[in-house]
Design an enzyme around this catalytic site. Sequence first.
Site, PDB file in Angstrom:
ATOM      1  N   PHE A   1      53.385  27.770  -6.999  1.00  0.00           N
ATOM      2  CA  PHE A   1      52.534  28.903  -6.610  1.00  0.00           C
ATOM      3  C   PHE A   1      53.309  30.211  -6.540  1.00  0.00           C
ATOM      4  O   PHE A   1      52.950  31.124  -5.803  1.00  0.00           O
ATOM      5  CB  PHE A   1      51.814  28.602  -5.280  1.00  0.00           C
ATOM      6  CG  PHE A   1      51.287  27.200  -5.203  1.00  0.00           C
ATOM      7  CD1 PHE A   1      50.289  26.782  -6.063  1.00  0.00           C
ATOM      8  CD2 PHE A   1      51.818  26.266  -4.312  1.00  0.00           C
ATOM      9  CE1 PHE A   1      49.815  25.480  -6.043  1.00  0.00           C
ATOM     10  CE2 PHE A   1      51.357  24.953  -4.285  1.00  0.00           C
ATOM     11  CZ  PHE A   1      50.349  24.564  -5.143  1.00  0.00           C
TER      12      PHE A   1
ATOM     13  N   THR B   1      49.855  22.519 -13.635  1.00  0.00           N
ATOM     14  CA  THR B   1      48.811  23.183 -14.397  1.00  0.00           C
ATOM     15  C   THR B   1      48.307  22.352 -15.567  1.00  0.00           C
ATOM     16  O   THR B   1      47.200  22.547 -16.032  1.00  0.00           O
ATOM     17  CB  THR B   1      49.394  24.482 -14.977  1.00  0.00           C
ATOM     18  OG1 THR B   1      50.645  24.155 -15.595  1.00  0.00           O
ATOM     19  CG2 THR B   1      49.660  25.492 -13.889  1.00  0.00           C
TER      20      THR B   1
ATOM     21  N   THR C   1      41.951  20.287 -17.454  1.00  0.00           N
ATOM     22  CA  THR C   1      43.040  20.867 -16.666  1.00  0.00           C
ATOM     23  C   THR C   1      42.709  22.314 -16.286  1.00  0.00           C
ATOM     24  O   THR C   1      43.063  22.763 -15.200  1.00  0.00           O
ATOM     25  CB  THR C   1      44.379  20.800 -17.433  1.00  0.00           C
ATOM     26  OG1 THR C   1      44.206  21.358 -18.728  1.00  0.00           O
ATOM     27  CG2 THR C   1      44.885  19.382 -17.548  1.00  0.00           C
TER      28      THR C   1
ATOM     29  N   GLY D   1      45.388  30.453 -14.476  1.00  0.00           N
ATOM     30  CA  GLY D   1      45.891  29.774 -13.284  1.00  0.00           C
ATOM     31  C   GLY D   1      45.777  30.581 -12.010  1.00  0.00           C
ATOM     32  O   GLY D   1      45.738  30.028 -10.917  1.00  0.00           O
ATOM     33  N   GLU D   2      45.733  31.895 -12.139  1.00  0.00           N
ATOM     34  CA  GLU D   2      45.659  32.731 -10.945  1.00  0.00           C
ATOM     35  C   GLU D   2      44.345  33.507 -10.862  1.00  0.00           C
ATOM     36  O   GLU D   2      44.155  34.321  -9.972  1.00  0.00           O
ATOM     37  CB  GLU D   2      46.854  33.700 -10.925  1.00  0.00           C
ATOM     38  CG  GLU D   2      48.157  32.958 -10.707  1.00  0.00           C
ATOM     39  CD  GLU D   2      49.387  33.787 -11.049  1.00  0.00           C
ATOM     40  OE1 GLU D   2      49.939  34.394 -10.132  1.00  0.00           O
ATOM     41  OE2 GLU D   2      49.794  33.801 -12.224  1.00  0.00           O
TER      42      GLU D   2
ATOM     43  N   GLY E   1      45.368  33.679 -19.725  1.00  0.00           N
ATOM     44  CA  GLY E   1      45.813  32.837 -18.617  1.00  0.00           C
ATOM     45  C   GLY E   1      44.704  32.691 -17.592  1.00  0.00           C
ATOM     46  O   GLY E   1      43.861  33.571 -17.459  1.00  0.00           O
TER      47      GLY E   1
END
Lengths: 743, 166
Positions: free
Chosen positions: A243, A471, A635, A705-706, A703
């Site tokens: 993280f 991830t 995922t 993931g955030e 992206g």
Amino acid sequence: MAETAEGVIGKDVARIDGARKVTGAASYGSDFALPDQTYAFLVTSTIARGRIRHIDETAARRVPGVIGIYTHRDIAGKVKAGKLMADGGYLGTSIQPLTSPDILHDGQIVAVVIGESFESAREGAYRLDVAYERQPASASFDDASVETVAASEASKTHEDPKVGDAETAFQQAALRIDVSYSTPTQHHNPIELFTTLCHWSDGKLTVWESSQNVWGYKYGLAEQLGIDPNDIRVLSPFIGGAFGSRGSLTPRTAIIAEIARQLGRPVKLVPTRDQGFTIATYRAETRHHVKLGATPDGKLVSLSHEAWEVTSRPDNYMVSGTKATTRLYQCPNIYSKVSITHADRNTPGFMRSPPELPYLFALESAMDELAVATGIDPIELRRINDTQVEPIKGLPYTSRSLMACFDAGAKAFGWHERNPKPGAMRDGDWLVGWGCASTMYPTAVAPAAAKVRLMPDGKAIVQTAAHDIGTGAYTVIGQVAAERLGLPLANIEVQIGDSDLPPAPVAGGSNTTASVCNVVAKACDRLRQQLFQQSNAASATDISGMPLDAVLNDLPKDGIEAYAENLPHGTTQEGIGKLYHGHSMLAGGSELKDRIQFAFGAEFVELRIHRLTKEIRCSRLIGAFACGRIVNPRTARSQLMGGLIWGLSSALHEETEIDQASARYYNDDLAEYLIPVNADVREVEVIFVPEEDKAINDLGIKGLGELGNVGTNAAVANAVYHATGFRIRDLPIRLEDLLAVES
Amino acid sequence: MSGIHVTTKINGDEVQFVCEADESLLDVLRNRLGLTGAKEGCGTGDCGACSVTVDGRLTCSCLVLGAEVDGHDIGTIEGMAMGDELHPLQKKFIEHAALQCGICTPGFLVAAKALLDHNPEPTETEIRFGLAGNLCRCTGYDKIVRAVQAAAEEMNSAKKIQQKVA
């Protein structure tokens, strides 16, 4: 599950490392063991500012099994302090413990006790007598002795985005929102502790440590220890949560490496959970002053976002989320300013969506306040102010599907049934609140390198020093290689997390999938080219669809290999040189000269607040996201769901509390630092809004993931307002904030 | 150092080890026996990453001393699959993406198995509260619950078929 090559990119496949993770076979940092290894236990400071006056080792040395005690007397001069990543270094802090007797923050490492067992080292550490000369320490914003400076003064590269005359437009606006917000200190708390295992052999150092940046660690350690980077190998095959906390090197690693060098034996450090609160980084608390001016029909005429962030005494760490908040809505007059406040704290660092999470909380809460003031539905207010042109420089977004996300999310949520009047929706004893907010996250892509080797048996090995922080990097890299080579996914072996492999960028800024998949695709294409050029099939003009079977027999025993480098849009050849020195040249977001790259989404929250106890429960959480091409929906969904829950957690649970008098954390464990459990999280739904972005990179990947955890905190606060009529502007929102709600 | 001699059963096999009086069961498993599937996330019983069973009872191995398990049966993640054949819970965790970084996964699986061993048909709420002692930071909540539900369903229908055949 046999996967055919065709269309493996975009396929909903299970992660290829799953079996290792469910059987306990996946090995994380401290799972590795070496013959003759010793155990380290840290002693950390019980003051936040001052000096070590005296260390008495007598009692500690008497503990059976204690074989060494290392303090600044042993380490000073042997380990150098490093520079911050933002300043061109590799570290998360310039404070290097054990280089002097000075204490600059709570929980700073003051000694390391080495034992034959973990227990002997711990017992020795408990018996080490450290005496301090204590000086007054400032904890945070409100302390008189802190020093606040404008970010533009602290950093030459910092820019405060501005356009037009925001103040005059605000004064003349028909509707004005002028409010302040705050977000608390938070800690990453990955479940894997901040462990390190170091081993020297023939002058070469091997480090087993969970890292989001193995090449950066290699070069950073070389600088700190004064050795050749080629003599260092950092291994990080599995990472137990990161993280952001493992993106920059922390001071412990060089210390443990130096002790192992002096001792001549491997050293394994397993710090405690509470030590993790002070030996690594954290998300600093922020304050915001937002002013919105609008016409009666909701059109923004002025947007001003002023913010303050806490940092340590020596470092100018800042996240500057105004880069995002000044680019979310169309507005002719925008003002922003970031300031940083130096306190006696350790240096903060990247934590999942470092700038966007705190800054969008402020803007997206203020937008909800504007919606209430104008009487316009919050989604419609965003539609009125939507744009395809970035308002500061007038640049185009490569793609922006914000309203498509709102429409898809609203439909799934049933938003049209919302009664806008606060407190109007009830379910028995529960007040029901519905809130929404926008999310955005910059798409940055970095130079990367990869190698692919094809073996005569039709199996292929992909090598790149990327990182799978949970991830699904192993899996998406495998999928890209399978499709580009024309092999089943089961034939692909993915090797990552090793600094001996071709370099890949830091697993930060949600860039891994875009950066690494693009270079792996390139290496695979190159390999096919080499293959068919060598074989008799060379006469064929289009080799993209040709099966490999025909040429495999001609391969040498050890196969053939192809290597590729990738320079994404906005980077130069210099990026490869930097990559090979452990630096990631991330390009994108609002930093490009010719265009703007962001992913967008819309988040919806349903809260239930008990009319008597004020207990707050989240019954539904829906996010609709448009983030370019999805390489693996399974995922990707996990990432976005995890993000939504992180967002919920940042709104209702997480806060690291600081004792103002001593500048020390006091809820530094998982019993009192609240994070959700299964019982706190009910229905979570992720909707993928299709989005094709051919410009952003060859594979069209943004992206994500955030992206999921940005805006959720505002959506929660907006739902609290909708349920109760109470606008809570300081996170986290706890039931004590709602005691005055009439039942 | 004197050392305490302990005889125990781990995943059905008799195991003997010598440990010190202050060593946790978690450290014995990880540091002496090479069983690193149980993870340390806190050392204070808050996160559940070190979950094992002691005589079938779900236990944080960081809160038990190695010396205490003399004569008891220990179950760890390493004993959950039958050779290469994964346990239904393990399969469903993979299928439902109920794991991300994977550090909490062994603990969740051990806890979920202990739950189903005692309560083969749990309600969703029972699963959520049954697993409330395990933290997942990534966070796989909801998917974990779905995976346990799916595994319970599969195990129960397999049991019913067996009963019919019998």
